[in-house]
Enzyme design. Structure first.
Site, PDB file in Angstrom:
ATOM      1  N   CYS A 132      -4.598   7.891   7.242  1.00  0.00           N
ATOM      2  CA  CYS A 132      -3.551   8.769   7.796  1.00  0.00           C
ATOM      3  C   CYS A 132      -2.292   8.621   6.959  1.00  0.00           C
ATOM      4  O   CYS A 132      -1.856   7.518   6.679  1.00  0.00           O
ATOM      5  CB  CYS A 132      -3.276   8.387   9.254  1.00  0.00           C
ATOM      6  SG  CYS A 132      -2.021   9.405  10.052  1.00  0.00           S
ATOM      7  N   TRP A 133      -1.698   9.748   6.594  1.00  0.00           N
ATOM      8  CA  TRP A 133      -0.510   9.750   5.724  1.00  0.00           C
ATOM      9  C   TRP A 133       0.752   9.985   6.526  1.00  0.00           C
ATOM     10  O   TRP A 133       1.792  10.232   5.949  1.00  0.00           O
ATOM     11  CB  TRP A 133      -0.656  10.842   4.658  1.00  0.00           C
ATOM     12  CG  TRP A 133       0.118  10.657   3.405  1.00  0.00           C
ATOM     13  CD1 TRP A 133       0.344   9.489   2.738  1.00  0.00           C
ATOM     14  CD2 TRP A 133       0.765  11.687   2.637  1.00  0.00           C
ATOM     15  NE1 TRP A 133       1.074   9.731   1.589  1.00  0.00           N
ATOM     16  CE2 TRP A 133       1.348  11.074   1.502  1.00  0.00           C
ATOM     17  CE3 TRP A 133       0.899  13.078   2.777  1.00  0.00           C
ATOM     18  CZ2 TRP A 133       2.044  11.780   0.533  1.00  0.00           C
ATOM     19  CZ3 TRP A 133       1.586  13.782   1.812  1.00  0.00           C
ATOM     20  CH2 TRP A 133       2.158  13.142   0.693  1.00  0.00           C
ATOM     21  N   GLU A 134       0.632   9.970   7.864  1.00  0.00           N
ATOM     22  CA  GLU A 134       1.782  10.269   8.721  1.00  0.00           C
ATOM     23  C   GLU A 134       2.463  11.566   8.287  1.00  0.00           C
ATOM     24  O   GLU A 134       3.687  11.662   8.223  1.00  0.00           O
ATOM     25  CB  GLU A 134       2.773   9.113   8.719  1.00  0.00           C
ATOM     26  CG  GLU A 134       3.449   8.875   7.406  1.00  0.00           C
ATOM     27  CD  GLU A 134       3.331   7.460   6.867  1.00  0.00           C
ATOM     28  OE1 GLU A 134       4.237   7.028   6.189  1.00  0.00           O
ATOM     29  OE2 GLU A 134       2.316   6.789   7.129  1.00  0.00           O
TER      30      GLU A 134
ATOM     31  N   ARG B 100      -0.913   4.397   3.791  1.00  0.00           N
ATOM     32  CA  ARG B 100       0.508   4.602   3.469  1.00  0.00           C
ATOM     33  C   ARG B 100       0.720   4.409   1.974  1.00  0.00           C
ATOM     34  O   ARG B 100       1.218   3.409   1.509  1.00  0.00           O
ATOM     35  CB  ARG B 100       1.379   3.654   4.309  1.00  0.00           C
ATOM     36  CG  ARG B 100       2.883   3.803   4.049  1.00  0.00           C
ATOM     37  CD  ARG B 100       3.469   5.138   4.513  1.00  0.00           C
ATOM     38  NE  ARG B 100       2.923   6.284   3.822  1.00  0.00           N
ATOM     39  CZ  ARG B 100       3.609   7.267   3.245  1.00  0.00           C
ATOM     40  NH1 ARG B 100       4.885   7.289   3.284  1.00  0.00           N
ATOM     41  NH2 ARG B 100       3.030   8.276   2.656  1.00  0.00           N
ATOM     42  N   VAL B 101       0.244   5.393   1.246  1.00  0.00           N
ATOM     43  CA  VAL B 101       0.418   5.425  -0.195  1.00  0.00           C
ATOM     44  C   VAL B 101       1.477   6.484  -0.494  1.00  0.00           C
ATOM     45  O   VAL B 101       1.771   7.318   0.354  1.00  0.00           O
ATOM     46  CB  VAL B 101      -0.914   5.762  -0.901  1.00  0.00           C
ATOM     47  CG1 VAL B 101      -1.813   4.548  -0.909  1.00  0.00           C
ATOM     48  CG2 VAL B 101      -1.620   6.933  -0.240  1.00  0.00           C
TER      49      VAL B 101
END
Lengths: 160, 635
Positions: free
Chosen positions: A42-44, B214-215
């Site tokens: 998930c990349w928010e 979270r990249v």
């Protein structure tokens, strides 16, 4: 900051499933409600949060670095052409709203249908021009720039 | 397997992957190909796909010729110095001379672009970037693409290109599968425009566990642009040019508007300016032509981004980290504070969440910066991608084979991350490249170059078997064990990804080794990569979603292998701050002022590497700056 879904608000409509770029919002077959099947992909990006008609999707900061107790909520309104955010800090000291436009035109009405445009002349195909050019480069009819027009030439620069 | 085969035939232009590059291609194709059949295949939903899915707060590439600001050659100069010389200047010039027309259209379509109230020009952050309220940037351009395409296939992951069987090295379409239904999709097409993405997640990310996604670059950017083209045998260029980003720590929030518009600056843990003290030694490594702080100061010529990373990395290693962004001054202005937050909300919401969660209020506390893990891409400030033809009126012979943005495979075009040697295109430049590719693809078809394509059922069946193999591997191996994910006969996609990331990190210069590698490490890494390649034949997928991850992993693997090969080939440290070759710690212009070109033989998997000439179109320094320098006694 992976997403999660509140049980009581979700009705399983699938809008989030339809939009998630990472293919991680799925419908739980038993509960018939959406959930995030793969939080570590998930990349928010908030695409699902914005798409949810019931505000059933929220985000909890990534467990590897974000403590509990914060909130960043969003309401995107296509008709009004705005997006509204509310950010609450964990310590309660900051709680503020921000608003921004998302479009300046009624949604989707000002995008051309190129199929209805006059066809380009055959001679245009051999030029370097694209649709709406040269006018749209500088919003006048000045020609497209070339090496010659800009006083440039290929310089030797080959170093072997 | 019970999945249906769905064949879409007689396509003229297939757009594979529709982020900003693909949407530009689909849009423009309709104008030059009124009666052509234009089809989009996208693994997500084109309304929110690609790197711009979340939105953007700036358009990073805009000349402003209309406002008398810059000409294309100015941008070529800028991109060239930022990439330490390694740019395809023909492609960069071509993109830059068209990019404004794309931006002006975005504004007409409804994209809110901020304006400078005094001048009436677009509000800039720095010389090349303009500020927008771009939360809906992607839905707006997607609308344009949908208006132009005959059909849009959302949720179809393209895994392979189809090749013509009547003529070698000519494309004939693509195949993939629907990640919802599982159905096998065959697209028979005269041309393919590859608009797929570059690669995140090939190097071990700094975030772990739940946070692994979270990249900085979207986790769904799985290197498919490269995986598709490399597998088919297209020549690639500059794959060693991975990028490391300096960003706000953990959230990877953008810093561009902070530096350029809010006028923030960095300092070390003790409040000291640190950058300049690393420059004298660094100048010995890279030479004065790439790092001359005095000349840069006089002309506003930027210092290459990688070299600024170098200063951060070394200062932290010297024990004076963390590096802080000084926000406390700018944020006292409520207007600038608001811009600082909007900047995140428009493109990296996670950074806002992180600051809210950790009670970091930049008005009262200077936040930490860090350097990211490396990424491989061709549209941001780095130039990995396919070796493509340039435009007729600009390109020298070595760069020109008839059709703009066509790869070395006939009928296969690129846009955005797919095109090599064109850094600093960003969103608007990628859209523009898509437009250029689409016009050229129409011409290619009209010239009769796509006549007589043959695709046999055998090729279609072979690919189908290959695509679904991970499901079969799972089915066959699953019942040998009681339960769980530990199986002696297969690995799942996550396990394969973890292994790839560890390998890339430790042997190919990830953050874990301070971005350092050498020929010995690279040789060991390549040996391990070959074995991982064998094991990926046994990757197992328990469902269709995992099948998607399996193919993303395979594309990431092909991308990584090319990065290894290119890094091994370029025996110099061209970009200190992005990576270091410990066995060749200097820039070596005498031997390596060249572009690197690779080709993987589709039949054997063997790589061949070559050097390609690097041409310069424009002088090093703008005329006005040259006059100024002379007046001040430089040079």
């Amino acid at each position: 900051m992976p997403t999660f879904v509140y049980m009581t608000r979700c009705d399983g409509c699938g809008q989030c499933v339809d939009i998630c770029p990472s293919d991680i919002m799925h419908i739980d077959k038993t509960l018939r409600r959406a959930y995030n099947i793969e939080p570590n992909m998930c990349w928010e990006c908030y695409s699902c949060v914005k798409a949810c008609p019931h505000h059933a999707i929220d985000v909890r900061g990534y467990a590897d670095f974000a403590p509990l107790g914060h909130s960043v909520r969003v309401h995107r309104d296509e008709e009004k052409g705005t997006i509204a955010w509310r950010i609450k800090f964990r310590n309660g000291k900051k709680d503020f709203d921000l608003l921004a436009p998302i479009t300046t035109k009624p949604w989707g009405t000002c995008i051309p249908q190129l199929a209805n445009e006059a066809a380009p002349a055959d001679s245009m195909r051999d030029t370097q021009l694209l649709y709406n050019e040269p006018k749209y480069v500088a919003m006048n009819d000045n020609a497209l720039m070339t090496l010659e027009s800009n006083g440039l030439e290929i310089k030797e620069g080959v170093y072997y | 397997m019970g999945y249906k085969t769905i064949i879409e035939d007689d396509i003229d232009i297939l757009v594979a992957g529709a982020g900003l590059g693909g949407t530009g291609a689909a849009f423009e194709a309709r104008y030059w190909g009124k009666n052509k059949k234009i089809v989009i295949a996208e693994k997500a939903n084109i309304d929110r796909s690609g790197a711009v899915a979340q939105g953007l707060y700036a358009i990073n590439c805009y000349m402003g010729t209309r406002f008398g600001e810059n000409n294309p050659e100015d941008h070529v100069r800028y991109a060239r110095i930022d990439l330490m010389g390694m740019v395809r200047e023909d492609l960069a010039f071509d993109m830059a001379r068209h990019v404004d027309s794309a931006v002006h259209q975005f504004e007409e379509w409804g994209l809110p672009i901020m304006r400078n109230e005094k001048t009436g020009a677009y509000l800039r952050e720095g010389r090349w970037q303009i500020m927008i309220h771009g939360e809906s940037y992607k839905p707006i351009v997607a609308e344009a693409a949908k208006n132009s395409a005959d059909k849009v296939f959302n949720r179809v992951c393209v895994t392979h290109l189809l090749m013509d069987e009547s003529k070698e090295n000519r494309v004939a379409g693509a195949v993939g599968f629907n990640v919802r239904t599982g159905n096998y999709h065959v697209f028979k097409s005269k041309t393919v425009i590859c608009g797929a993405g570059g690669a995140s997640n090939i190097f071990k990310p700094r975030s772990v566990g739940e946070g692994a996604g979270r990249v900085w670059y979207a986790p769904w950017s799985s290197g498919s642009a490269y995986g598709l083209m490399i597998e088919a045998g297209a020549k690639m260029t500059q794959m060693e040019n991975r990028i490391v980003l300096a960003r706000f720590k953990d959230g990877y929030g953008p810093v561009g508007a902070y530096f350029l518009h809010l006028k923030t600056y960095t300092q070390n843990a003790y409040g000291e300016e640190y950058e300049s003290k690393w420059f004298p030694a660094l100048q010995e490594m890279v030479g004065k032509e790439y790092l001359d702080p005095e000349a840069s100061h006089a002309t506003h010529r930027p210092i290459p981004t990688c070299l600024r990373n170098h200063a951060i990395i070394n200062e932290v290693n010297a024990g004076r980290g963390p590096i802080h962004m000084v926000t406390m001054e700018a944020f006292q202005d409520p207007h600038l504070e608001e811009i600082g937050w909007h900047n995140f909300l428009g493109m990296t919401v996670g950074q806002a969440v992180l600051w809210a969660a950790t009670d970091v209020d930049p008005k009262y506390e200077n936040p930490e910066l860090t350097t990211s893990e490396p990424y491989v891409m061709g549209s941001h400030a780095t130039g990995c991608g396919a070796w493509c033809s340039g435009p007729e009126d600009v390109s020298p012979d070595e760069y020109f084979w008839g059709y703009n943005r066509m790869t070395t495979i006939e009928g296969l075009f690129g846009a955005g991350d797919a095109v090599g040697g064109t850094p600093h295109a960003f969103s608007s430049g990628s859209f523009t490249e898509g437009r250029l590719a689409a016009k050229a693809a129409c011409k290619y078809i009209d010239d009769g170059k796509a006549n007589g394509i043959i695709v046999t059922d055998a090729q279609i069946s072979r690919r189908k078997e290959e695509i679904y193999k991970p499901l079969e591997t799972y089915t066959v191996g699953r019942n040998e064990i009681v339960a769980g994910s530990v199986n002696p006969n297969y690995i799942n996609p996550r396990q394969g990804l973890d292994r790839l990331q560890k390998l890339m990190d430790e042997y190919c210069g990830g953050f874990g080794v301070n971005y350092m590698t050498n020929d010995k490490l690279l040789s060991i890494g390549l040996k391990k990569m070959a074995i991982l390649g064998e094991d990926l034949e046994k990757v197992a997928a328990s469902d269709i979603h995992e099948l998607l991850r399996a193919w993303e992993l395979k594309h990431r693997f092909l991308t990584s292998e090319a990065v290894f090969q290119h890094t091994m080939f370029r025996k110099e440290t061209r970009w200190p701050g992005y990576y270091y070759r410990g066995d060749a710690m200097k820039v070596d212009d005498e031997n390596w002022h060249v572009l690197t070109v690779s080709r993987r033989d589709p039949k054997t998997g063997e790589y061949t590497m070559e050097k390609a000439p690097l041409y310069h179109l424009v002088g090093d320094i703008e005329d006005k700056d040259l006059a100024k320098l002379k007046a001040e006694g430089h040079h």
